[in-house]
Write an enzyme that holds these catalytic residues in place. Structure first.
Site, PDB file in Angstrom:
ATOM      1  N   THR A 339       0.818  -1.226   0.000  1.00  0.00           N
ATOM      2  CA  THR A 339       0.000   0.000   0.000  1.00  0.00           C
ATOM      3  C   THR A 339       0.853   1.278   0.000  1.00  0.00           C
ATOM      4  O   THR A 339       2.063   1.232   0.176  1.00  0.00           O
ATOM      5  CB  THR A 339      -0.953   0.001   1.211  1.00  0.00           C
ATOM      6  N   ASP A 340       0.157   2.420  -0.174  1.00  0.00           N
ATOM      7  CA  ASP A 340       0.837   3.729  -0.252  1.00  0.00           C
ATOM      8  C   ASP A 340       0.771   4.460   1.088  1.00  0.00           C
ATOM      9  O   ASP A 340       0.717   5.689   1.139  1.00  0.00           O
ATOM     10  CB  ASP A 340       0.159   4.610  -1.318  1.00  0.00           C
ATOM     11  N   SER A 365       0.945   8.843   4.868  1.00  0.00           N
ATOM     12  CA  SER A 365       0.423   8.744   3.508  1.00  0.00           C
ATOM     13  C   SER A 365       1.567   9.080   2.567  1.00  0.00           C
ATOM     14  O   SER A 365       2.132  10.170   2.640  1.00  0.00           O
ATOM     15  CB  SER A 365      -0.723   9.736   3.301  1.00  0.00           C
ATOM     16  N   ARG A 366       1.923   8.144   1.699  1.00  0.00           N
ATOM     17  CA  ARG A 366       3.090   8.369   0.831  1.00  0.00           C
ATOM     18  C   ARG A 366       2.772   9.294  -0.338  1.00  0.00           C
ATOM     19  O   ARG A 366       3.644   9.666  -1.090  1.00  0.00           O
ATOM     20  CB  ARG A 366       3.643   7.023   0.350  1.00  0.00           C
ATOM     21  N   VAL A 367       1.495   9.643  -0.491  1.00  0.00           N
ATOM     22  CA  VAL A 367       1.130  10.644  -1.509  1.00  0.00           C
ATOM     23  C   VAL A 367       1.274  12.042  -0.906  1.00  0.00           C
ATOM     24  O   VAL A 367       1.671  12.988  -1.566  1.00  0.00           O
ATOM     25  CB  VAL A 367      -0.300  10.396  -2.028  1.00  0.00           C
TER      26      VAL A 367
END
Length: 507
Positions: A339-340, A365-367
């Protein structure tokens, strides 16, 4: 008597052609052994992996194991109806599920049969359960925000359309509540939602459906349920069915979709059960060797599609249940790596009344800020750091050490920020309201308000802001920014309301 040789030849050829078209070749095998949702079959030499089989009794199965002298199939139905020696035939088809607008607002099983007591579903079309995830060229970066309506998440762990964000925590820490709030908050956002319940109690699923109906969310939601009482094959199929239903809207209707997998721990357990019954070699924690592929091929189907493909999106919120906070267990680490980012819920915070019980220390959250509007970015940029420092100071202060004035102030502000981020279940908040109250918290306007009164302050302040400064809402909705003028006016209104609020507390 004269014979026309050419005529006779053409007549024979025509008869042969008709005979060939009416002749149907069928591969038929026999059931050797059946039980626990598994059937061992011999005689089907031409079967393909994943192919659908039809039993004489009318039940369906899917080929799982291809062996030299037999094959293993998982039964998608009532295996008690199947007897040893029964005939089985190949269908030449892969497992498909009904998709389309007719499913919206319904509760169905993974094969598309209604479970809500409503009329039978007339499918618009069928779509193969397994499909290839979009490649790099078919995607674009995640940049649009998917608002959950939860201050703690939208401010510090933002989710973008097309992202895969894991919700992880022990049982009874509010994982499903976050997912349901996210669905409720998609009202009027043109986001099609799919809630997949895997291995849940029927009463739990009924409660979720009732909540969604109460808030008008079933109008844009499909619920796919494979409850705890249903056989493992249906629980295994459920998340792929939910993903396939959402993909139809993403690819062919160019829409944004949101899929909740609740939860993948039970999905992995169902797959482990099938694998062990099929005598596949067990690995770590008795899971089969391909357990990583089980979830990676599902979650990789989440994407923000490129503009040539219509720009639709599929956002995945998988849920994983941990045991005693053990995030380093096999399935949690697998899904974290796919997951991101993850939203980690802490039991200690939950039982202390901090809800949603998000641990900002290991949630990520990698975004990141790309999935936030500029106004939220500017307000919440230091919020995570402030909260992390507060938790550290709070632990230090419990030792009974004397603290200087600056540290005291930081602790007091931290306590108020924790109160600001608390939120009741099923009360998602519009992003403009979130920005206003977080702005008040991080800029110190609440420092003089008693911590226990912060939630009351919020409840009274937001209607006051809407009546005093309606332009703020239209401005944030249109520009998505907090201009210096908006900030100045917001500061004035917060100060004015706070002074009146404090006076009312003293009187």
């Amino acid at each position: 008597m004269d014979f026309n040789t050419g005529e006779i030849v053409s007549l024979i050829k025509r008869e042969i052609a008709q005979y060939e078209t009416t002749l149907a070749m069928e591969s038929v095998g026999r059931v050797m052994e059946v039980g626990d949702g598994i059937a061992w079959i011999y005689g089907l030499k031409t079967a393909m992996a994943g192919e659908m089989l039809e039993f004489e009794s009318g039940e369906m199965a899917q080929v799982f194991n291809l062996e030299e002298d037999r094959l293993g199939a998982v039964i998608l139905g009532d295996y008690f109806k199947i007897k040893e020696g029964e005939a089985v035939r190949l269908t030449g088809k892969l497992l498909s599920v009904p998709v389309g607008q007719n499913l919206v607002g319904r509760v169905i099983d993974p094969l598309g049969h209604p479970k809500d007591g409503g009329p039978a579903i007339v499918p618009e079309k069928y779509r193969s359960l397994e499909s290839k995830a979009p490649g790099i060229a078919d995607r674009q970066p995640v940049f649009e925000s998917l608002q959950t309506g939860l201050k703690a998440i939208d401010s510090m762990i933002p989710i973008g359309r097309g992202q895969r964000e894991l919700i992880i925590g022990d049982r009874k820490t509010g994982k499903t509540a976050i997912a349901i709030d996210a669905i409720i908050n998609q009202k009027d956002q043109d986001v099609l939602c799919v809630y997949v319940a895997i291995g849940q109690k029927e009463s739990t699923v009924a409660s979720v459906v009732e909540t969604l109906r109460k808030f008008g969310a079933m109008k844009y939601t499909v619920v796919v349920s494979a409850s705890a009482s249903e056989p493992a094959p249906l629980q295994y199929v459920a998340p792929y069915a939910g993903c396939t239903i959402a993909e139809e809207f993403m690819y062919n209707h160019k829409r944004a979709t949101l899929v909740i997998y609740d939860d993948l721990s039970k999905h992995a357990a169902a797959y482990r059960q099938l694998s062990l019954l099929l005598r596949r070699p067990p690995g770590r924690e008795a899971y089969p060797g391909d357990i990583f592929y089980l979830h990676s091929r599902l979650l990789e189907r989440a994407a923000k599609l490129s503009q040539p493909l219509g720009g639709g999106s599929l956002t995945a919120l998988p849920i994983i249940e941990t045991q005693e906070g053990e995030v380093a267990a096999y399935i949690p680490t697998n899904v974290i790596s796919i997951t991101d980012g993850q939203i980690y819920l802490l039991p200690d915070l939950f039982f202390a009344g901090v809800r949603p019980a998000v641990d900002v220390g290991i949630s990520v959250s990698r975004v990141g800020g790309k999935a936030q509007i500029s106004a939220m970015q500017s307000v919440a940029k230091n919020l995570r750091l402030d909260l992390a420092q507060f938790r550290e100071l709070e632990a230090f202060a419990q030792l009974g050490t004397e603290l200087d004035k600056a540290t005291e102030r930081q602790l007091e502000r931290g306590r108020r920020l924790v109160e600001v981020l608390k939120q009741k279940q099923y009360k998602p908040m519009p992003v403009s309201d979130q920005i206003a109250i977080i702005f008040a918290g991080v800029n110190g306007y609440l420092d003089t308000v008693p911590a226990k009164e912060v939630q009351r302050f919020e409840a009274e302040f937001l209607p006051y802001l809407a009546s005093k400064y309606p332009d703020y809402y239209t401005s944030v909705a249109q520009t998505r920014k907090l201009t210096p003028e908006i900030q100045k006016r917001l500061s004035e209104i917060i100060t004015e309301f706070r002074d009146n609020f404090l006076r009312s507390l003293r009187s």
